[in-house]
Scaffold this motif. Structure first.
Motif, PDB file in Angstrom:
ATOM      1  N   PRO A   1      -3.592   5.167  -7.143  1.00 22.03           N
ATOM      2  CA  PRO A   1      -3.018   5.883  -6.314  1.00 22.03           C
ATOM      3  C   PRO A   1      -3.269   5.575  -4.790  1.00 22.03           C
ATOM      4  O   PRO A   1      -4.264   5.040  -4.495  1.00 22.03           O
ATOM      5  N   CYS A   2      -2.083   5.522  -3.932  1.00 26.96           N
ATOM      6  CA  CYS A   2      -2.326   5.298  -2.736  1.00 26.96           C
ATOM      7  C   CYS A   2      -2.771   6.390  -1.974  1.00 26.96           C
ATOM      8  O   CYS A   2      -2.639   7.798  -2.202  1.00 26.96           O
ATOM      9  N   ASP A   3      -3.765   5.985  -1.101  1.00 18.44           N
ATOM     10  CA  ASP A   3      -4.603   7.054  -0.395  1.00 18.44           C
ATOM     11  C   ASP A   3      -3.859   7.766   0.758  1.00 18.44           C
ATOM     12  O   ASP A   3      -4.176   8.966   1.233  1.00 18.44           O
ATOM     13  N   GLY A   4      -2.689   7.464   1.096  1.00 26.58           N
ATOM     14  CA  GLY A   4      -1.741   7.927   1.894  1.00 26.58           C
ATOM     15  C   GLY A   4      -0.721   8.963   1.349  1.00 26.58           C
ATOM     16  O   GLY A   4      -0.702   9.862   1.980  1.00 26.58           O
ATOM     17  N   CYS A   5       0.142   8.559   0.467  1.00 26.83           N
ATOM     18  CA  CYS A   5       1.147   9.299  -0.079  1.00 26.83           C
ATOM     19  C   CYS A   5       0.737   9.694  -1.549  1.00 26.83           C
ATOM     20  O   CYS A   5       1.441  10.408  -2.259  1.00 26.83           O
ATOM     21  N   ASP A   6      -0.380   9.264  -2.110  1.00 26.03           N
ATOM     22  CA  ASP A   6      -0.767   9.586  -3.480  1.00 26.03           C
ATOM     23  C   ASP A   6       0.065   9.361  -4.577  1.00 26.03           C
ATOM     24  O   ASP A   6       0.010   9.701  -5.888  1.00 26.03           O
ATOM     25  N   GLU A   7       0.952   8.406  -4.238  1.00 25.91           N
ATOM     26  CA  GLU A   7       1.886   7.584  -5.291  1.00 25.91           C
ATOM     27  C   GLU A   7       1.138   6.642  -6.241  1.00 25.91           C
ATOM     28  O   GLU A   7       0.181   6.028  -5.602  1.00 25.91           O
ATOM     29  N   GLU A   8       1.589   6.598  -7.492  1.00 29.74           N
ATOM     30  CA  GLU A   8       0.628   5.451  -8.324  1.00 29.74           C
ATOM     31  C   GLU A   8       1.378   4.027  -7.990  1.00 29.74           C
ATOM     32  O   GLU A   8       2.604   3.807  -7.664  1.00 29.74           O
ATOM     33  N   VAL A   9       0.651   3.165  -7.498  1.00 26.76           N
ATOM     34  CA  VAL A   9       1.020   1.893  -7.084  1.00 26.76           C
ATOM     35  C   VAL A   9       0.536   0.859  -7.926  1.00 26.76           C
ATOM     36  O   VAL A   9      -0.780   0.751  -8.473  1.00 26.76           O
ATOM     37  N   PRO A  10       1.672  -0.091  -8.260  1.00 28.61           N
ATOM     38  CA  PRO A  10       0.993  -1.197  -9.310  1.00 28.61           C
ATOM     39  C   PRO A  10       0.226  -2.151  -8.577  1.00 28.61           C
ATOM     40  O   PRO A  10       0.281  -2.624  -7.444  1.00 28.61           O
ATOM     41  N   VAL A  11      -0.882  -2.587  -9.562  1.00 26.23           N
ATOM     42  CA  VAL A  11      -1.901  -3.628  -8.960  1.00 26.23           C
ATOM     43  C   VAL A  11      -1.886  -4.784  -9.746  1.00 26.23           C
ATOM     44  O   VAL A  11      -2.274  -4.497 -11.200  1.00 26.23           O
ATOM     45  N   ALA A  12      -1.439  -5.838  -9.316  1.00 26.48           N
ATOM     46  CA  ALA A  12      -1.365  -7.146 -10.341  1.00 26.48           C
ATOM     47  C   ALA A  12      -2.680  -7.705 -10.613  1.00 26.48           C
ATOM     48  O   ALA A  12      -3.699  -7.404  -9.624  1.00 26.48           O
TER      49      ALA A  12
ATOM     50  N   TRP B   1      -2.812 -11.502 -21.059  1.00 27.21           N
ATOM     51  CA  TRP B   1      -1.882 -11.871 -22.217  1.00 27.21           C
ATOM     52  C   TRP B   1      -0.476 -11.385 -22.167  1.00 27.21           C
ATOM     53  O   TRP B   1       0.375 -11.445 -22.903  1.00 27.21           O
ATOM     54  N   THR B   2       0.151 -11.370 -20.919  1.00 22.84           N
ATOM     55  CA  THR B   2       1.342 -10.747 -20.732  1.00 22.84           C
ATOM     56  C   THR B   2       1.883 -11.982 -19.710  1.00 22.84           C
ATOM     57  O   THR B   2       1.125 -12.554 -18.896  1.00 22.84           O
ATOM     58  N   PHE B   3       3.308 -11.814 -19.487  1.00 21.35           N
ATOM     59  CA  PHE B   3       3.875 -12.709 -18.679  1.00 21.35           C
ATOM     60  C   PHE B   3       4.771 -11.697 -17.603  1.00 21.35           C
ATOM     61  O   PHE B   3       5.607 -12.287 -17.168  1.00 21.35           O
ATOM     62  N   GLU B   4       4.182 -10.606 -17.565  1.00 27.47           N
ATOM     63  CA  GLU B   4       4.817  -9.682 -16.506  1.00 27.47           C
ATOM     64  C   GLU B   4       4.777 -10.329 -15.128  1.00 27.47           C
ATOM     65  O   GLU B   4       3.751 -10.756 -14.765  1.00 27.47           O
ATOM     66  N   ALA B   5       5.792 -10.355 -14.167  1.00 31.59           N
ATOM     67  CA  ALA B   5       5.683 -10.762 -12.853  1.00 31.59           C
ATOM     68  C   ALA B   5       6.018  -9.638 -12.022  1.00 31.59           C
ATOM     69  O   ALA B   5       6.182 -10.114 -10.866  1.00 31.59           O
ATOM     70  N   GLU B   6       5.508  -8.411 -12.252  1.00 27.45           N
ATOM     71  CA  GLU B   6       5.616  -7.602 -11.222  1.00 27.45           C
ATOM     72  C   GLU B   6       4.550  -7.665 -10.207  1.00 27.45           C
ATOM     73  O   GLU B   6       3.406  -8.008 -10.472  1.00 27.45           O
ATOM     74  N   ALA B   7       4.885  -7.565  -8.911  1.00 25.18           N
ATOM     75  CA  ALA B   7       3.959  -7.723  -7.911  1.00 25.18           C
ATOM     76  C   ALA B   7       3.057  -6.652  -7.553  1.00 25.18           C
ATOM     77  O   ALA B   7       3.501  -5.311  -7.572  1.00 25.18           O
ATOM     78  N   THR B   8       1.927  -6.712  -6.673  1.00 21.34           N
ATOM     79  CA  THR B   8       1.195  -5.665  -6.390  1.00 21.34           C
ATOM     80  C   THR B   8       1.893  -4.916  -5.391  1.00 21.34           C
ATOM     81  O   THR B   8       2.648  -5.299  -4.425  1.00 21.34           O
ATOM     82  N   GLY B   9       1.721  -3.467  -5.442  1.00 27.86           N
ATOM     83  CA  GLY B   9       2.379  -2.721  -4.402  1.00 27.86           C
ATOM     84  C   GLY B   9       1.569  -2.280  -3.094  1.00 27.86           C
ATOM     85  O   GLY B   9       2.163  -1.357  -2.470  1.00 27.86           O
ATOM     86  N   GLY B  10       0.605  -2.655  -3.001  1.00 28.19           N
ATOM     87  CA  GLY B  10      -0.296  -2.246  -2.029  1.00 28.19           C
ATOM     88  C   GLY B  10      -1.503  -2.991  -1.770  1.00 28.19           C
ATOM     89  O   GLY B  10      -1.695  -4.148  -2.334  1.00 28.19           O
ATOM     90  N   MET B  11      -2.354  -2.716  -0.890  1.00 25.46           N
ATOM     91  CA  MET B  11      -3.680  -3.356  -0.616  1.00 25.46           C
ATOM     92  C   MET B  11      -4.747  -2.451  -0.119  1.00 25.46           C
ATOM     93  O   MET B  11      -4.501  -1.517   0.357  1.00 25.46           O
TER      94      MET B  11
END
Length: 69
Positions: A5-16, A23-33
């Motif tokens: 969860p983002c500490d600012g808006c509390d939305e779930e953010v993907p973390v690569a 074991w996957t080939f997902e190419a989704e990027a990280t949505g925060g830091m």
């Protein structure tokens, strides 16, 4: 891919990376830091919330708390 969860808006953010992507080939990027702020606090923020932080002074935990208002 996991998410945090983002500490600012509390939305779930993907973390690569980590074991969840091994074991996957997902190419989704990280949505925060994780940022270490001027007051020594650390906060995980999505890129949208990072853009909303003040850029004319040192950012503190109070600025992160103001994002949810």
């Amino acid at each position: 891919m996991s998410s945090d969860p983002c500490d600012g808006c509390d939305e779930e953010v993907p973390v690569a990376g980590g074991a969840g992507d091994f074991w996957t080939f997902e190419a989704e990027a990280t949505g925060g830091m994780t940022l270490e702020l001027a007051d020594g606090s650390e906060h995980f923020l999505c890129f949208d919330c990072i853009e909303r932080l003040p850029d004319d002074r040192e950012v503190t935990a109070a600025d992160v708390a103001a994002l949810s208002e």
